[in-house]
Design a protein around this motif. Structure first.
Motif, PDB file in Angstrom:
ATOM      1  N   PHE A  29      89.093  40.702  58.810  1.00  0.00           N
ATOM      2  CA  PHE A  29      88.062  39.684  58.989  1.00  0.00           C
ATOM      3  C   PHE A  29      87.125  39.636  57.784  1.00  0.00           C
ATOM      4  O   PHE A  29      86.629  40.675  57.334  1.00  0.00           O
ATOM      5  CB  PHE A  29      87.274  40.009  60.261  1.00  0.00           C
TER       6      PHE A  29
ATOM      7  N   SER B   2      86.875  30.835  60.965  1.00  0.00           N
ATOM      8  CA  SER B   2      86.882  32.234  60.544  1.00  0.00           C
ATOM      9  C   SER B   2      87.847  32.394  59.386  1.00  0.00           C
ATOM     10  O   SER B   2      88.874  31.719  59.319  1.00  0.00           O
ATOM     11  CB  SER B   2      87.313  33.147  61.700  1.00  0.00           C
TER      12      SER B   2
ATOM     13  N   GLN C 282      82.858  34.544  59.710  1.00  0.00           N
ATOM     14  CA  GLN C 282      82.952  33.494  60.706  1.00  0.00           C
ATOM     15  C   GLN C 282      81.751  32.572  60.554  1.00  0.00           C
ATOM     16  O   GLN C 282      80.611  33.029  60.394  1.00  0.00           O
ATOM     17  CB  GLN C 282      82.987  34.027  62.139  1.00  0.00           C
TER      18      GLN C 282
ATOM     19  N   GLU D 263      89.957  30.546  71.960  1.00  0.00           N
ATOM     20  CA  GLU D 263      91.167  30.931  71.254  1.00  0.00           C
ATOM     21  C   GLU D 263      91.129  30.452  69.817  1.00  0.00           C
ATOM     22  O   GLU D 263      90.710  29.324  69.533  1.00  0.00           O
ATOM     23  CB  GLU D 263      92.397  30.377  71.951  1.00  0.00           C
ATOM     24  N   GLN D 264      91.574  31.286  68.897  1.00  0.00           N
ATOM     25  CA  GLN D 264      91.606  30.918  67.485  1.00  0.00           C
ATOM     26  C   GLN D 264      92.993  30.408  67.113  1.00  0.00           C
ATOM     27  O   GLN D 264      93.997  30.968  67.518  1.00  0.00           O
ATOM     28  CB  GLN D 264      91.230  32.127  66.619  1.00  0.00           C
TER      29      GLN D 264
ATOM     30  N   TRP E 153      81.684  29.400  68.974  1.00  0.00           N
ATOM     31  CA  TRP E 153      81.442  30.783  68.590  1.00  0.00           C
ATOM     32  C   TRP E 153      81.378  31.602  69.852  1.00  0.00           C
ATOM     33  O   TRP E 153      80.639  31.291  70.765  1.00  0.00           O
ATOM     34  CB  TRP E 153      80.115  30.835  67.839  1.00  0.00           C
ATOM     35  N   ALA E 154      82.187  32.635  69.895  1.00  0.00           N
ATOM     36  CA  ALA E 154      82.254  33.446  71.103  1.00  0.00           C
ATOM     37  C   ALA E 154      80.945  34.189  71.291  1.00  0.00           C
ATOM     38  O   ALA E 154      80.408  34.768  70.360  1.00  0.00           O
ATOM     39  CB  ALA E 154      83.403  34.426  71.006  1.00  0.00           C
ATOM     40  N   SER E 155      80.428  34.174  72.493  1.00  0.00           N
ATOM     41  CA  SER E 155      79.214  34.935  72.777  1.00  0.00           C
ATOM     42  C   SER E 155      79.129  35.204  74.265  1.00  0.00           C
ATOM     43  O   SER E 155      79.767  34.533  75.066  1.00  0.00           O
ATOM     44  CB  SER E 155      77.970  34.188  72.300  1.00  0.00           C
ATOM     45  N   SER E 156      78.375  36.182  74.625  1.00  0.00           N
ATOM     46  CA  SER E 156      78.131  36.523  76.025  1.00  0.00           C
ATOM     47  C   SER E 156      79.408  36.598  76.844  1.00  0.00           C
ATOM     48  O   SER E 156      79.464  36.114  77.978  1.00  0.00           O
ATOM     49  CB  SER E 156      77.182  35.493  76.658  1.00  0.00           C
ATOM     50  N   GLY E 157      80.432  37.198  76.246  1.00  0.00           N
ATOM     51  CA  GLY E 157      81.662  37.431  76.980  1.00  0.00           C
ATOM     52  C   GLY E 157      82.624  36.264  77.010  1.00  0.00           C
ATOM     53  O   GLY E 157      83.754  36.408  77.426  1.00  0.00           O
ATOM     54  N   SER E 158      82.214  35.109  76.532  1.00  0.00           N
ATOM     55  CA  SER E 158      83.149  33.979  76.526  1.00  0.00           C
ATOM     56  C   SER E 158      83.953  34.016  75.237  1.00  0.00           C
ATOM     57  O   SER E 158      83.577  34.656  74.266  1.00  0.00           O
ATOM     58  CB  SER E 158      82.406  32.650  76.642  1.00  0.00           C
ATOM     59  N   TYR E 159      85.037  33.350  75.226  1.00  0.00           N
ATOM     60  CA  TYR E 159      85.893  33.407  74.034  1.00  0.00           C
ATOM     61  C   TYR E 159      86.659  32.119  73.912  1.00  0.00           C
ATOM     62  O   TYR E 159      87.080  31.545  74.901  1.00  0.00           O
ATOM     63  CB  TYR E 159      86.871  34.571  74.145  1.00  0.00           C
TER      64      TYR E 159
ATOM     65  N   MET F  80      97.080  34.514  74.490  1.00  0.00           N
ATOM     66  CA  MET F  80      95.761  35.107  74.531  1.00  0.00           C
ATOM     67  C   MET F  80      95.549  35.536  75.978  1.00  0.00           C
ATOM     68  O   MET F  80      95.726  34.719  76.887  1.00  0.00           O
ATOM     69  CB  MET F  80      94.673  34.130  74.117  1.00  0.00           C
TER      70      MET F  80
ATOM     71  N   GLY G 114      78.231  43.430  75.827  1.00  0.00           N
ATOM     72  CA  GLY G 114      78.239  42.183  76.576  1.00  0.00           C
ATOM     73  C   GLY G 114      78.339  40.954  75.713  1.00  0.00           C
ATOM     74  O   GLY G 114      78.468  39.837  76.205  1.00  0.00           O
ATOM     75  N   THR G 115      78.302  41.138  74.407  1.00  0.00           N
ATOM     76  CA  THR G 115      78.409  39.988  73.507  1.00  0.00           C
ATOM     77  C   THR G 115      79.649  40.142  72.644  1.00  0.00           C
ATOM     78  O   THR G 115      79.907  41.216  72.119  1.00  0.00           O
ATOM     79  CB  THR G 115      77.179  39.894  72.591  1.00  0.00           C
ATOM     80  N   SER G 116      80.402  39.108  72.513  1.00  0.00           N
ATOM     81  CA  SER G 116      81.581  39.165  71.646  1.00  0.00           C
ATOM     82  C   SER G 116      81.504  38.030  70.640  1.00  0.00           C
ATOM     83  O   SER G 116      80.954  36.971  70.920  1.00  0.00           O
ATOM     84  CB  SER G 116      82.860  39.073  72.467  1.00  0.00           C
TER      85      SER G 116
END
Lengths: 117, 113
Positions: free
Chosen positions: A45, A33, A48, A105-106, A97-103, B48, B95-97
């Protein structure tokens, strides 16, 4: 292990010129990013990239572009530089790449300080 | 109004004091970062978190998801803690991040010996 690296560390350009900034992510990280931090403000931002595709874009003009290479390193290009482009440009990498609530750390690089005269 | 607001903007303390920096946000989030930035620009991730509380050495971070608020505490502050502390959130939309962090404006902390 090396962290996120960016080059160059400092850069001076004049209005109208073009600049290319480079970023190498942490080994194994596939997402990069880019952020712009104007003096006295929080970062904003820009882009990304994940798996060589643009996954998100901030509110920046088309003069700003980027790409990601097969080795997951990335370049940020800025055309027709303006005085207002003077800033610290930060690159951050994450595993995915964060998606569906997962993340993921950057992790941030040291930044490239661009001065436009 | 910014999506992420920090207070105070500037904070001066004497060595040894307990310090609190606050962060409020207006969007649903997946996670919140506390970051430290020293003169020269490099940013280091301190925490985090998406719920509860985390502690690392003299630093403690808490988050209240219902109230959309987080705090960073520094116990027994030291001059080397002098830096800009930035709160950044990862918004969760439908629901998407995505990996787009939205940052607060930062809190400039100066700790005097």
């Amino acid at each position: 292990d090396a962290g996120v690296t960016q080059s160059p560390t400092h850069l001076i350009k004049t209005r109208g010129q073009h600049v290319t900034l480079r970023c190498s992510p942490i080994s194994g990280h596939k997402s990069v990013s880019w952020y712009q931090q104007v003096l006295g403000q929080g970062p904003q931002f820009i882009f990304q990239y994940y798996e060589k595709e643009e996954r998100g874009r901030g509110n920046f003009p088309d003069r700003f572009s980027a790409r990601q290479f097969p080795n997951y390193s990335s370049e940020l290009n800025v055309n027709a530089l303006l005085l207002g482009d003077s800033a610290l440009y930060l690159c951050a990498s994450s595993l995915a790449w964060a998606s569906s609530g997962s993340y993921n750390e950057q992790f941030f690089g040291p930044g490239t300080r661009l001065t436009v005269l | 109004k910014n999506e992420v607001e920090q207070s105070p903007q500037n904070l001066t303390a004497q060595e040894g004091e307990f310090i609190t920096i606050n962060c409020s946000y207006s969007v649903g989030i997946s996670a919140l970062h506390w970051l430290q930035q020293h003169p020269g620009g490099g940013i280091v991730s301190l925490f985090m978190l998406s719920s509860g509380k985390k502690k690392h050495g003299r630093l403690i971070a808490t988050i209240n998801i219902q109230e959309k608020h987080s705090s960073l505490h520094i116990t027994a502050s030291h001059p080397r803690d002098s830096a800009v502390y930035i709160c950044a959130v990862l918004a969760n939309a439908g629901g998407t991040s995505y990996g787009k962090l939205t940052f607060g404006q930062g809190t400039i902390l100066t700790v005097h010996p």
